[in-house]
Scaffold this active site. Structure first.
Site, PDB file in Angstrom:
ATOM      1  N   GLN A  78     -12.106  29.911  -3.344  1.00 30.58           N
ATOM      2  CA  GLN A  78     -12.135  28.510  -2.546  1.00 30.58           C
ATOM      3  C   GLN A  78     -11.955  29.268  -0.943  1.00 30.58           C
ATOM      4  O   GLN A  78     -10.852  29.157  -0.348  1.00 30.58           O
ATOM      5  CB  GLN A  78     -10.863  27.912  -2.947  1.00 30.58           C
ATOM      6  CG  GLN A  78     -10.482  26.730  -2.328  1.00 30.58           C
ATOM      7  CD  GLN A  78     -11.528  25.546  -2.912  1.00 30.58           C
ATOM      8  OE1 GLN A  78     -11.360  25.135  -4.018  1.00 30.58           O
ATOM      9  NE2 GLN A  78     -12.337  24.734  -1.962  1.00 30.58           N
ATOM     10  N   PHE A  79     -13.229  29.150  -0.294  1.00 34.73           N
ATOM     11  CA  PHE A  79     -13.330  29.519   1.172  1.00 34.73           C
ATOM     12  C   PHE A  79     -12.707  28.451   2.128  1.00 34.73           C
ATOM     13  O   PHE A  79     -12.322  28.733   3.103  1.00 34.73           O
ATOM     14  CB  PHE A  79     -14.607  29.999   1.320  1.00 34.73           C
ATOM     15  CG  PHE A  79     -15.381  28.880   1.615  1.00 34.73           C
ATOM     16  CD1 PHE A  79     -15.636  28.436   2.961  1.00 34.73           C
ATOM     17  CD2 PHE A  79     -16.389  28.355   0.689  1.00 34.73           C
ATOM     18  CE1 PHE A  79     -16.612  27.228   3.177  1.00 34.73           C
ATOM     19  CE2 PHE A  79     -17.268  27.360   0.961  1.00 34.73           C
ATOM     20  CZ  PHE A  79     -17.353  26.675   2.143  1.00 34.73           C
ATOM     21  N   THR A  80     -12.712  27.169   1.547  1.00 36.13           N
ATOM     22  CA  THR A  80     -12.260  26.027   2.219  1.00 36.13           C
ATOM     23  C   THR A  80     -10.582  26.271   2.618  1.00 36.13           C
ATOM     24  O   THR A  80     -10.286  25.446   3.382  1.00 36.13           O
ATOM     25  CB  THR A  80     -12.439  24.774   1.884  1.00 36.13           C
ATOM     26  OG1 THR A  80     -12.103  24.566   0.501  1.00 36.13           O
ATOM     27  CG2 THR A  80     -14.087  24.709   1.532  1.00 36.13           C
TER      28      THR A  80
END
Length: 146
Positions: A78-80
């Site tokens: 989950q890069f966000t």
């Protein structure tokens, strides 16, 4: 590294309407990686999460880990989680590690969890995914390695 840990009754991730990972009873993990993260960060978080006492014992107290309850893990990149939303209306993702750095560390993190005896399902790194789960409690924690 930053991980959102959610105790769940079930969790599933799909890509293009096809299930690629599914668990019953355990932990739903959203895993974010930033530029400075190393193998030590992955090890710290894998150890912390495997031993985290957030499941209830026979007295109803949060006293048991996912290992002790026989739970499973669904881990989704989950890069966000490293979005900076302080300026303007559009999040800035510059703090998130590039895929060529993040994916090997994400894979290593999951292998470290497996090495502790946990059953780990994963999403598809870099893909558009649908994630569904039933948060149990609800119990949701955010754990940073630094």
């Amino acid at each position: 590294m930053r991980v959102v840990v959610q105790r769940c009754k079930r969790a599933e991730v799909t890509v293009n309407h096809t299930s690629i990972g599914r668990i019953e009873h355990g932990l739903m993990l959203l895993v974010g990686i930033t530029h400075e993260d190393t193998e030590q960060d992955a090890k710290y978080l894998a150890d912390k999460i495997a031993g985290l006492r957030i499941f209830e014992d026979e007295s109803g107290k949060m006293n048991l880990s996912v290992l002790e309850t026989g739970g499973q893990i669904l881990s989704v990149s989950q890069f966000t989680l490293y979005a900076d939303c302080r300026k303007g209306k559009r999040p800035n993702f510059m703090s998130a590690a590039r895929p060529e750095q993040a994916q090997p560390l994400y894979d290593q993190f999951n292998e470290l969890l497996r090495a502790q005896g946990l059953h780990v399902e994963t999403g598809a790194f870099g893909e558009m995914m649908d994630v569904s789960f039933t948060n149990w409690g609800p119990v949701t924690l955010v754990i940073d390695s630094k």
